[in-house]
Design a protein around this motif. Structure first.
Motif, PDB file in Angstrom:
ATOM      1  N   ILE A 108       5.103   6.061  -2.074  1.00 21.39           N
ATOM      2  CA  ILE A 108       4.137   5.123  -1.501  1.00 21.39           C
ATOM      3  C   ILE A 108       3.309   4.564  -2.638  1.00 21.39           C
ATOM      4  O   ILE A 108       2.546   5.296  -3.288  1.00 21.39           O
ATOM      5  N   GLY A 109       3.463   3.275  -2.921  1.00 20.42           N
ATOM      6  CA  GLY A 109       2.797   2.664  -4.054  1.00 20.42           C
ATOM      7  C   GLY A 109       1.711   1.690  -3.646  1.00 20.42           C
ATOM      8  O   GLY A 109       1.935   0.814  -2.806  1.00 20.42           O
ATOM      9  N   ILE A 110       0.529   1.829  -4.248  1.00 23.41           N
ATOM     10  CA  ILE A 110      -0.552   0.864  -4.037  1.00 23.41           C
ATOM     11  C   ILE A 110      -0.319  -0.289  -5.008  1.00 23.41           C
ATOM     12  O   ILE A 110      -0.230  -0.081  -6.223  1.00 23.41           O
ATOM     13  N   ASN A 111      -0.235  -1.499  -4.483  1.00 25.06           N
ATOM     14  CA  ASN A 111       0.186  -2.640  -5.290  1.00 25.06           C
ATOM     15  C   ASN A 111      -0.886  -3.738  -5.318  1.00 25.06           C
ATOM     16  O   ASN A 111      -0.685  -4.843  -4.833  1.00 25.06           O
ATOM     17  N   ARG A 112      -2.025  -3.414  -5.904  1.00 22.58           N
ATOM     18  CA  ARG A 112      -3.075  -4.410  -6.152  1.00 22.58           C
ATOM     19  C   ARG A 112      -3.517  -4.297  -7.610  1.00 22.58           C
ATOM     20  O   ARG A 112      -4.687  -4.008  -7.911  1.00 22.58           O
ATOM     21  N   PRO A 113      -2.604  -4.487  -8.552  1.00 17.05           N
ATOM     22  CA  PRO A 113      -2.945  -4.272  -9.965  1.00 17.05           C
ATOM     23  C   PRO A 113      -4.059  -5.173 -10.474  1.00 17.05           C
ATOM     24  O   PRO A 113      -4.773  -4.809 -11.414  1.00 17.05           O
ATOM     25  N   GLU A 114      -4.202  -6.344  -9.852  1.00 16.69           N
ATOM     26  CA  GLU A 114      -5.265  -7.259 -10.278  1.00 16.69           C
ATOM     27  C   GLU A 114      -6.654  -6.691  -9.994  1.00 16.69           C
ATOM     28  O   GLU A 114      -7.656  -7.117 -10.581  1.00 16.69           O
ATOM     29  N   ALA A 115      -6.735  -5.692  -9.102  1.00 25.72           N
ATOM     30  CA  ALA A 115      -8.002  -5.035  -8.772  1.00 25.72           C
ATOM     31  C   ALA A 115      -7.946  -3.561  -9.154  1.00 25.72           C
ATOM     32  O   ALA A 115      -8.691  -2.746  -8.596  1.00 25.72           O
ATOM     33  N   ARG A 116      -7.089  -3.225 -10.115  1.00 21.74           N
ATOM     34  CA  ARG A 116      -6.870  -1.830 -10.503  1.00 21.74           C
ATOM     35  C   ARG A 116      -6.562  -0.965  -9.282  1.00 21.74           C
ATOM     36  O   ARG A 116      -6.968   0.189  -9.186  1.00 21.74           O
ATOM     37  N   ASN A 117      -5.851  -1.571  -8.351  1.00 20.83           N
ATOM     38  CA  ASN A 117      -5.416  -0.906  -7.123  1.00 20.83           C
ATOM     39  C   ASN A 117      -6.571  -0.401  -6.251  1.00 20.83           C
ATOM     40  O   ASN A 117      -6.434   0.591  -5.531  1.00 20.83           O
ATOM     41  N   ALA A 118      -7.701  -1.112  -6.326  1.00 18.03           N
ATOM     42  CA  ALA A 118      -8.788  -0.833  -5.391  1.00 18.03           C
ATOM     43  C   ALA A 118      -8.297  -1.128  -3.973  1.00 18.03           C
ATOM     44  O   ALA A 118      -7.524  -2.061  -3.743  1.00 18.03           O
ATOM     45  N   VAL A 119      -8.734  -0.331  -3.038  1.00 20.20           N
ATOM     46  CA  VAL A 119      -8.251  -0.410  -1.659  1.00 20.20           C
ATOM     47  C   VAL A 119      -9.230  -1.212  -0.804  1.00 20.20           C
ATOM     48  O   VAL A 119     -10.412  -0.866  -0.720  1.00 20.20           O
ATOM     49  N   ASN A 120      -8.740  -2.280  -0.189  1.00 13.92           N
ATOM     50  CA  ASN A 120      -9.545  -2.998   0.793  1.00 13.92           C
ATOM     51  C   ASN A 120      -9.159  -2.516   2.194  1.00 13.92           C
ATOM     52  O   ASN A 120      -8.314  -1.634   2.351  1.00 13.92           O
ATOM     53  N   GLN A 121      -9.755  -3.105   3.210  1.00  8.73           N
ATOM     54  CA  GLN A 121      -9.534  -2.616   4.571  1.00  8.73           C
ATOM     55  C   GLN A 121      -8.072  -2.722   4.981  1.00  8.73           C
ATOM     56  O   GLN A 121      -7.514  -1.797   5.591  1.00  8.73           O
TER      57      GLN A 121
END
Length: 257
Positions: free
Chosen positions: A66-79
């Protein structure tokens, strides 16, 4: 289970889990399941983000990554990403054919916590449930009780809510350059995804207070000495040590006997 049987799945697994960005693009014979959400901070999708998948799941035999794919935000999690993580982990828990999940970050960082930019632009985007026994946590899956092993493959920053996501795992395999920390402390934001319970349980109250009260960064070697990290591997390491993977694969089978 022999090492020969584990060798191929292990390499497939950690080329995605600890590689910088290959998990998002790798193609092969393994079945792939993907879940996606919008990545715009204010909820509006921009042309460059169209089709982008904030959470990428892959299946390799009985192992799910399971990969978090928001590298532009250092993979910060939004809702929306939190909802996708919750869905991915719920699917893992409910699928009896899966034995191990590996959570990782795509693009060089594990997770920088909750997306404070989204929160600043839209304060109502996050709804906090006071009763921690009800509903999902702000980061998504932090309140699930798993019956199967979860491994966190940590590269780069695992801070604030990202640290709490790593604490959700049973094991943490970290790259040499990985950084842990309760960085949210610097902004007056508390740990609200189980960190105040899991961290002292894992490394002891005194060391946990050291991290929580100071908000200082903790490098991989110190994390290993604390017991926060189970293994340290070279940056970009592709394969988890076989004994750890074998234990993770076999433990659900043993527990069910």
């Amino acid at each position: 289970m022999s090492r020969q049987l584990l060798r191929a799945p292990a390499r497939l697994l950690f080329s995605g889990a600890l590689g910088r960005s290959r998990a998002a693009t790798a193609a092969g014979a393994s079945a792939r399941e993907t879940s996606s959400s919008s990545s715009a901070a204010a909820g509006a999708e921009t042309p460059g983000d169209e089709g982008k998948k904030n959470v990428v799941t892959e299946r390799h035999g009985t192992i799910m990554t399971i990969g978090i794919n928001r590298p532009e935000a250092r993979n910060a999690v939004n809702q929306e990403t939190a909802a996708m993580l919750l869905q991915a982990f719920t699917s893992f828990e409910d699928d009896t054919s899966l034995t191990v999940a590996v959570i990782h970050g795509i693009g060089g960082n594990f997770c920088a916590g909750y997306d404070l930019k989204e929160l600043a632009h839209n304060p109502t985007s996050i709804k906090l449930e006071q009763d921690v026994t009800k509903g999902p946590g702000p980061m998504g899956p932090s309140r699930i009780k798993f019956s199967k092993p979860v491994i966190a493959a940590v590269s780069g920053y695992a801070v604030a809510g990202g640290l709490e996501l790593s604490l959700l795992a049973d094991l943490r395999v970290v790259e040499q350059s990985a950084i842990f920390g309760v960085f949210c402390r610097r902004f007056g934001v508390p740990l609200i995804d189980g960190g105040t319970v899991r961290l002292p349980r894992l490394i002891g109250l005194s060391r946990a207070l050291d991290l929580i009260l100071t908000g200082r960064p903790v490098a991989a070697q110190e994390a290993y000495e604390f017991g926060l990290a189970n293994r340290i591997v070279p940056n970009g390491q592709e394969c988890l040590p076989f004994p750890l993977l074998e234990s993770a694969v076999l433990s659900p089978l043993i527990l069910r006997q």
